[in-house]
Write a protein that holds these residues in place. Sequence first.
Motif, PDB file in Angstrom:
ATOM      1  N   ARG A 151       0.755  -1.176  -0.044  1.00  0.00           N
ATOM      2  CA  ARG A 151       0.012  -0.151  -0.024  1.00  0.00           C
ATOM      3  C   ARG A 151       0.800   1.216  -0.061  1.00  0.00           C
ATOM      4  NH1 ARG A 151      -5.291  -0.981   1.450  1.00  0.00           N
ATOM      5  NH2 ARG A 151      -5.581   0.933   0.072  1.00  0.00           N
ATOM      6  N   VAL A 152       2.052   1.003   0.340  1.00  0.00           N
ATOM      7  CA  VAL A 152       2.984   2.502   0.221  1.00  0.00           C
ATOM      8  C   VAL A 152       4.429   2.141  -0.350  1.00  0.00           C
ATOM      9  CG1 VAL A 152       1.822   3.261   2.437  1.00  0.00           C
ATOM     10  CG2 VAL A 152       3.978   1.731   2.604  1.00  0.00           C
ATOM     11  N   PRO A 173      -1.240  14.004   0.073  1.00  0.00           N
ATOM     12  CA  PRO A 173      -0.819  13.387   1.575  1.00  0.00           C
ATOM     13  C   PRO A 173       0.401  12.447   1.929  1.00  0.00           C
ATOM     14  CG  PRO A 173      -2.420  11.991  -0.080  1.00  0.00           C
ATOM     15  CD  PRO A 173      -1.900  13.292  -0.639  1.00  0.00           C
ATOM     16  N   SER A 208       1.528   6.916  -1.194  1.00  0.00           N
ATOM     17  CA  SER A 208       0.577   5.701  -1.205  1.00  0.00           C
ATOM     18  C   SER A 208       0.738   5.226  -2.479  1.00  0.00           C
ATOM     19  CB  SER A 208      -0.887   6.391  -0.976  1.00  0.00           C
ATOM     20  OG  SER A 208      -1.184   7.522  -1.835  1.00  0.00           O
ATOM     21  N   ALA A 212      -4.141   1.463  -4.257  1.00  0.00           N
ATOM     22  CA  ALA A 212      -4.471   1.541  -3.078  1.00  0.00           C
ATOM     23  C   ALA A 212      -5.387   2.703  -2.563  1.00  0.00           C
ATOM     24  CB  ALA A 212      -3.181   1.375  -1.901  1.00  0.00           C
ATOM     25  N   THR A 213      -4.906   3.718  -2.890  1.00  0.00           N
ATOM     26  CA  THR A 213      -5.380   5.207  -2.612  1.00  0.00           C
ATOM     27  C   THR A 213      -6.771   5.341  -3.318  1.00  0.00           C
ATOM     28  OG1 THR A 213      -3.253   6.214  -2.652  1.00  0.00           O
ATOM     29  CG2 THR A 213      -5.127   7.790  -2.298  1.00  0.00           C
ATOM     30  N   ASP A 216      -9.168   3.092  -1.752  1.00  0.00           N
ATOM     31  CA  ASP A 216      -9.425   3.433  -0.261  1.00  0.00           C
ATOM     32  C   ASP A 216     -10.540   4.614  -0.352  1.00  0.00           C
ATOM     33  OD1 ASP A 216      -7.856   2.661   2.160  1.00  0.00           O
ATOM     34  OD2 ASP A 216      -8.215   4.827   2.544  1.00  0.00           O
TER      35      ASP A 216
END
Lengths: 219, 219
Positions: A151-152, A173, A208, A212-213, A216
């Motif tokens: 995810r990162v 972010p 991110s 994933a972002t 999310d």
Amino acid sequence: DHIIVCGFGYTGWSAAKELLAKGAEPDRIAVIDRGEERVRAALELGLIAFRGDATQEAMLQHAMIQRARAVIIATGRDDANALVLLTARHLNPTVEILVSAVEEENVKLFRQGGASAIISPSTFGGYLLAAAVGHPHFTEYVQDLLTAGGRVNLIERPVEPEEIGRTASALKPDILLRLYRRGSVIHFWDLQEGEKMETGDILLVLKSTPDATASDRAA
Amino acid sequence: DHIIVCGFGYTGWSAAKELLAKGAEPDRIAVIDRGEERVRAALELGLIAFRGDATQEAMLQHAMIQRARAVIIATGRDDANALVLLTARHLNPTVEILVSAVEEENVKLFRQGGASAIISPSTFGGYLLAAAVGHPHFTEYVQDLLTAGGRVNLIERPVEPEEIGRTASALKPDILLRLYRRGSVIHFWDLQEGEKMETGDILLVLKSTPDATASDRAA
Ligand SMILES: [Ca+2]
Ligand SMILES: [Ca+2]
């Protein structure tokens, strides 16, 4: 503009798989290994593969070292690593050369031999084992951080023109973790204080991963 | 409440050195290795050291596995690692056991054998080599992140009572990178949105090292 991987044991294989995961084209990775089975494994990943000895000039020339972007050396033996390093550096004085050192004590010798960076997997393995004691999530997080999956991602990149004169908050972010500027290091706590980015800065950023972002935000 | 290190090759040695750097007492680390020279190296670090075979129950009992906090297994051979793992798990069903796998494909077998966490140094070495291509600061940063030295530390810890009900900004200048809560993961971008910390949360935090911050503030 290709990457040559000398030695396709676990480390070379893992490096190549991760280069692919990071978006490298399979035909931009050339593997050299003496083992038939390893050459086959490389071909099965779609890579270019040569069976032979990377300590020989002819073999590295065959892999077009003159035009390579980087050479990864991970033969599994430091004597062979040293000879490949010296041969590769002799054939191409400017190519980036990354060496996997079996023994920590050879790191300094590989630096002396012209390596751009040296990694000792055993030493890093020890760091991870020590950090993992009592910390059940630690290795999973580090794996996510270092690899394209998860995810990162931890990313090193030059500052972009539109970021110049702006502060770390411009990346939100994403998190600006560290900044390299003309040989000095600016740490995250100073970056939080409003340090402005300048031309030539190299950024270490926690990103991110796009999918994933997206998933999310959709959730 | 001690840590047993089975195998004192490069990985076991690196793990022990890093445990010491993180503040472990030397006499709370017990090394088992078959090699005389390695046992001597462990004793020179002030560690407890036994010369012998960690696959034998008597040897692990001698190292008081019943009262150990963790067992690190890094013999350098996966067959020996497997036997030490099964022996250690048999003697102590609850102790934390961390295994260094030579071959990535044995990770799943060690999990099945009762390991708490498994690290494959070769695989991680490959990740680092791949990430380092074109990124001259990357490995230096990761080394700083994972080890007690340098300017920053990646820390896994439980939420503290006074942090409950507060947001990531309560940790400033430290950065809350990830939060584990009842089996789910909360990522940094959600933490930035003001997610509050709860009882039982496990935090992954990027910390400045105390000395570094002090000297930095003084500068
Ligand atoms: Ca990732
Ligand atoms: Ca550190």
